[in-house]
Every structure is written in C-alpha cells, then in structure tokens.
Design a protein around this motif. Structure first.
Motif, PDB file in Angstrom:
ATOM      1  N   ARG A  24       0.825  -1.211   0.000  1.00  0.00           N
ATOM      2  CA  ARG A  24       0.000   0.000   0.000  1.00  0.00           C
ATOM      3  C   ARG A  24       0.858   1.259   0.000  1.00  0.00           C
ATOM      4  NH1 ARG A  24      -4.067  -1.517   4.227  1.00  0.00           N
ATOM      5  NH2 ARG A  24      -4.127   0.564   5.106  1.00  0.00           N
ATOM      6  N   THR A  29      -3.880  -0.402  -3.920  1.00  0.00           N
ATOM      7  CA  THR A  29      -5.010  -0.558  -3.013  1.00  0.00           C
ATOM      8  C   THR A  29      -5.080  -1.965  -2.428  1.00  0.00           C
ATOM      9  OG1 THR A  29      -7.358  -0.030  -2.777  1.00  0.00           O
ATOM     10  CG2 THR A  29      -6.747  -1.250  -4.740  1.00  0.00           C
ATOM     11  N   ASP A 255     -11.355  -1.204  -2.311  1.00  0.00           N
ATOM     12  CA  ASP A 255     -10.617  -0.641  -3.449  1.00  0.00           C
ATOM     13  C   ASP A 255     -10.376   0.862  -3.308  1.00  0.00           C
ATOM     14  OD1 ASP A 255     -10.702  -3.181  -4.419  1.00  0.00           O
ATOM     15  OD2 ASP A 255     -11.822  -2.729  -6.247  1.00  0.00           O
ATOM     16  N   GLN A 257      -8.700   4.564  -2.452  1.00  0.00           N
ATOM     17  CA  GLN A 257      -7.368   5.140  -2.670  1.00  0.00           C
ATOM     18  C   GLN A 257      -6.560   4.987  -1.375  1.00  0.00           C
ATOM     19  OE1 GLN A 257     -10.315   6.497  -2.570  1.00  0.00           O
ATOM     20  NE2 GLN A 257     -10.327   8.677  -2.118  1.00  0.00           N
ATOM     21  N   THR A 258      -5.220   4.964  -1.496  1.00  0.00           N
ATOM     22  CA  THR A 258      -4.403   4.661  -0.320  1.00  0.00           C
ATOM     23  C   THR A 258      -4.250   5.849   0.626  1.00  0.00           C
ATOM     24  OG1 THR A 258      -2.442   5.195  -1.609  1.00  0.00           O
ATOM     25  CG2 THR A 258      -3.065   2.873  -1.484  1.00  0.00           C
TER      26      THR A 258
END
Lengths: 307, 243
Positions: A24, A29, A255, A257-258
């Motif tokens: 990550r 993701t 899923d 965003q990081t």
C-alpha cells in the motif's frame, strides 16, 4: 483443463481473495472480498483456507456451465441462484455435474455472493494476491485485473474436504426488519466535528446511496460539519468514514485510494464493512461507536470459527 | 521535530503524526520513522503507508492489541534521528514538453505572460522531493514547485490521462504511471516506466527520492519508446449534464 465456463458475465463478477497487503505504500489498493466473512465461510465449507481465491458476484447476471463435475460452495447474497433451473439457496455446499448450468439472476437479499472452489480458484498472484482490481489492472484470471468475461474458464487444483454445513446465524445479511448497526472505531478527527454533528452521526439513520462501489459507499442523512482546518492527505484505513465538504459521509472500502485528505469520523470495523457491502441502495443503516478492543475481540472470534 | 502523536484510527490501525505541514525538510525524519516503525512491528506489520506528515500503521491484531501496538510505535519513535540526506535515490526523468501531449503548457505560459520555453525551464530548474505515493500505483506526489508555476486543478477532471503524463497541481508535480482519470494540469510526457509488476520494487519512485526533469525533443521521446498520440480530450469542457 476442464472447469466452469463463463457463458454470461453479468455486471460485475471478480476474482477476489483476502486482499493485497504489504504494497500500500506504493499506492496499491488493498482489494479483496468486500464481504470477506462470506468468502471465508464459502472456503470453510470446502475445507479451504479462509482467504483462498473465489468469485465475488455483484448483483447477479452470471451464468457458468460446468465441463466436469465439481463440489462448490455458495455464500453471501441471495442473487436468485439456480442449478439447472432448480433454486439454490446461499449458505450451502453443492455438486455441479458436467453439463449443468449455475445461473445468478438478480439480488433478492444482499448484493454480493461468493463462490468457492476446491482448494481455491486458479489465479496467479500478482503482488502477493489474486484479487482483481480493475482500476489498477492487477490480479484476476489474466493478471490484468479485468472482471470475468464470456468465455473465461474457471479452474481449480485442489479437492473438497469432508462434508460441512454452515453453523446457524453466521451470515452477514441482515434479517428482515433488523436494524443494521455498523460498528465504528472513532478517530482523532472526531473531535473536530461540531457537537451536533457527532450526536447526529450516531443517533440518526443513514441511507445507503446509489453511489456505491468497491471503492466506497456514500451515505445520505443530516449534513455533518467539520470545524477543524484543512487536512494534509494521510493514509486511509479500511472502513474510514470520510466527510467531504457537502457533509455527507463516504465509507471507504477495499478498493479505496491509499491516501486522502478529508476529515474522518473514524473507521467501520472490518466486520461492519462486510455488512455495509451487502446493503442495497436505499437501505437504512446506523453508526454505532465501539472501542478498538471490543472490535478486536469480535474480529478474533470470527477468525476462530475457521481454525 | 515536535513530539509525535500516535492516533487510533481504526480497529487495527494507528496514525503516527510527525508534522503539521508539507515541507522537504521533514523527509529525513519521515524516512527514519518509516524504517524504525517497520523494524519495531516486524512480522506484526501488515502495511505502513507514509504520507506527507503522517505514517499509517496497519498491524496484525492476531499478534498485537491496541496497547501493545501503541507501545511499539512509541518505542520506535523514541530517540529517532533523521535519516542522512542522500539516502533516497536520485532520478532524472526525460520529458517531451509539448502542447499536443501537455495542453496546459500553453495556458500556464499565457497566464504567466512568458514563453512555453520559460515554463519548461522553470519546471526543469529544481530538484523535487517525493513526498508520498498514492492515488494510483506508483503515483508520486512531488514538490515543491516554483511558486510562479502553481496552478489550481482543472475544474472538471479528464476521463483519460495518458500514461507518462507530467502534471502540475498547486505547488506539486507528478507523473501519471498508467492511463487513468485525472484533474491535474498536463504539460508534457515521459517514456519512462514508473510502475510495473516486473519492475524491481514495482515502483520507480519512493518517498524521500529526488527527481529532476529534463526536456527532450519529440524524436528523442519516440526513440525512448514514448507514444506521441495527442492528449485530445479537454477536461475543462463542460459535459452534457453540466450544460
């Protein structure tokens, strides 16, 4: 090699496992089954590891035709599954004979069904996981993340373990008339919301919006007001409940965003995320605060079922 | 560096907050904290996501409870010393700056009242720090940009930004690793691969790295394997729904 052939793919059928971890920090993701509890039970029914790859069927529309007989397991949402036109209720292990068709129509209860295969579905791990992330083009049958498509062949290498039946009361779908409570571990920014907003967050029902996918689920209800200053983007945990300027929360799922820069109430527990992942648009849900330790106990109890 | 805050952000996640604002000067501390936390959590670490001022620690609850996790984080940060400069890698990224692949090059030049060459020269004139990775695999947020080049994001993001597109937003710059939607101002394109499953470490850029851009010709770009197809779609054209 003989397997199950995809005759009709439906809106979204994805190969998923427990998720992609350890990457990550590169912007990759998490992915993985949105309802990991249902995938875990499907695998358990066959004697697989709980995170073995299977198929996550969203909304239905999928038809599979067997080239050889196999023992499979189906859990999660009731998507009106049939085996050669005979109804097949989720929460079971069953045998499909060569030439038989397994078809999913549309959701009757829940959104996502899980199909497990003996020993786990064959899909080469990419960055440590077979989870399909379409946006990132990682995982799945071809390694490029794409959803199942007509003509795909699903194969497996293992054999099903001894017969098992699901214990009662372990599903993730809410009972009819049940109030869906989503446990939330409060985050540090919770203190930055107005007192009224914090009260309303936990004491009013929230509607699950149409705008919902594997990245996140929007909730609509009272407008929440964040009084703190603008934030610098920071890492986002699974289940984070972020509140953009319009005051309507978005729960971030597998899923997501990081990193991101919206203030957060906290994060739903991973167990609560599975409940939300099964809620159809228009469903009513409630947020309920829980201590991290309590959430951990519940989570460990879930894992212990599969030991 | 002030005392780090350790915040609980979820059942199995902490955020270590080292700073309040974005600054290149913070990077040696951030790198040191990254190393120290990785070491302290060891097998119990599931993911560590550094961003500009914080590090998210996702730990294994089968190995640690919240108190034990907080204690490990605290220990890791005790007596932290900044990483020595030069620890990150240095990259030189060749870029074909052209309005056909970077439509906002013209707009930025116009706004500043300078030539496109001048905008290019300014973008190439300094080393950028990689602050954080996110948004997409291998997407690196870099800064800080020359104040004059700072440009707000597009009002309407583009549906498709080509892989290798070099972009500007506010005082940051970035390169899109793969074809994706995006709202940053595009000024050029590189042929360098930024992310790949077969690439060592998967991502070319890491936080703490230093990046410098270098202008090249269209011919050189194509020779390096670049795709010169124009970036046709304009993100700031209102969609049907907005009209």
């Amino acid at each position: 090699m003989k397997g199950l052939i995809v005759e009709r793919a439906g809106p979204l059928a994805l190969i998923q496992d427990g998720g992609r971890f350890g990457v990550r920090h590169l912007g990759v993701t998490q992915g993985g089954a949105a309802d990991w509890v249902s995938l875990g039970w499907a695998n358990w029914l066959l004697g697989n590891a709980p995170q073995a790859p299977g198929v996550e069927i969203t909304l239905g529309g999928l038809t599979l035709c067997a080239e050889a007989s196999a023992t499979l397991a189906l859990t999660g949402a009731d998507l009106g599954a049939t085996l050669d036109d005979e109804p097949l209720a989720p929460g079971c292990r069953f045998t499909i004979a060569a030439g038989q068709r397994l078809a999913f129509e549309r959701p009757r209860a829940g959104l996502r069904a899980y199909l497990a295969f003996p020993g786990g579905l064959d899909a080469a791990p990419v960055l440590g996981s077979a989870a399909s992330t379409v946006r990132e083009r990682l995982g799945g049958l071809d390694g490029q993340g794409r959803a199942l498509t007509e003509g795909d062949c699903l194969t497996w290498a293992g054999a099903a373990g001894p017969e098992r039946t699901l214990p009662s009361g372990v599903g993730t779908l809410p009972e009819v008339g049940e109030r869906v409570m989503l446990a939330l571990v409060g985050g540090a920014q919770l203190a930055g919301f107005s007192g009224t907003s914090v009260f309303e967050a936990f004491n009013t029902p929230w509607q699950v919006d149409q705008r919902a996918d594997r990245m996140g689920v929007r909730l609509t209800g009272p407008e929440l007001r964040y009084l703190g200053e603008g934030m610098v983007s920071e890492g986002i945990p699974l289940g984070a409940v972020q509140v953009p300027a319009d005051g309507q929360p978005i729960v971030l799922l597998n899923d997501r965003q990081t990193i991101g820069g919206y203030p957060r109430l906290g994060a739903l527990t991973p167990l609560a995320c599975t409940r939300l992942a099964q809620c159809q648009p228009g469903s009513e849900v409630w947020l309920t605060p829980v201590a991290a330790g309590q959430a951990r106990d519940a989570h460990l109890r879930q894992l212990a079922y599969w030991r | 560096m002030s005392d780090p805050n350790i915040e609980t952000v979820g059942m199995d996640t902490l955020i270590v907050r080292l700073f309040d604002d974005i600054d290149e000067e913070h990077m040696p501390w951030m790198l040191a904290a990254d190393h120290a936390l990785r070491e302290a959590f060891g097998e119990a670490l599931i993911d560590l996501v550094p961003s500009y001022t914080t590090l998210l620690v996702h730990y294994d609850i089968e190995r640690l409870d919240l108190q034990a996790a907080r204690a490990r984080a605290r220990e890791a940060l005790t007596g932290l010393t900044p990483a020595t400069s030069g620890e990150g890698q240095r990259h030189v990224i060749p870029v074909w700056y052209d309005v056909s692949v970077g439509p906002e090059l013209a707009r930025i030049a116009e706004r500043l009242g300078v030539s496109q060459e001048d905008v290019i020269a300014r973008h190439c004139a300094r080393d950028y720090s990689v602050f954080a990775l996110g948004f997409a695999p291998g997407y690196a947020f870099m800064g800080r940009l020359d104040d004059a080049l700072a440009t707000p994001r597009l009002k309407t993001p583009r549906q498709k930004v080509a892989a290798g597109s070099v972009a500007i937003a506010e005082r940051q710059t970035a390169v899109y690793p793969t074809l994706s939607p995006g709202g940053w101002n595009i000024i050029g394109r590189t042929a360098v691969a930024l992310f790949g499953r077969d690439q060592e470490g998967y991502s070319l850029f890491r936080p703490g790295d230093t990046v410098r851009f270098e202008a090249i010709t269209r011919e050189a770009f194509i020779e390096q394997g670049g795709d010169p197809a124009p970036l046709a779609e304009r993100g700031d054209t209102p969609t049907e729904a907005q009209r």
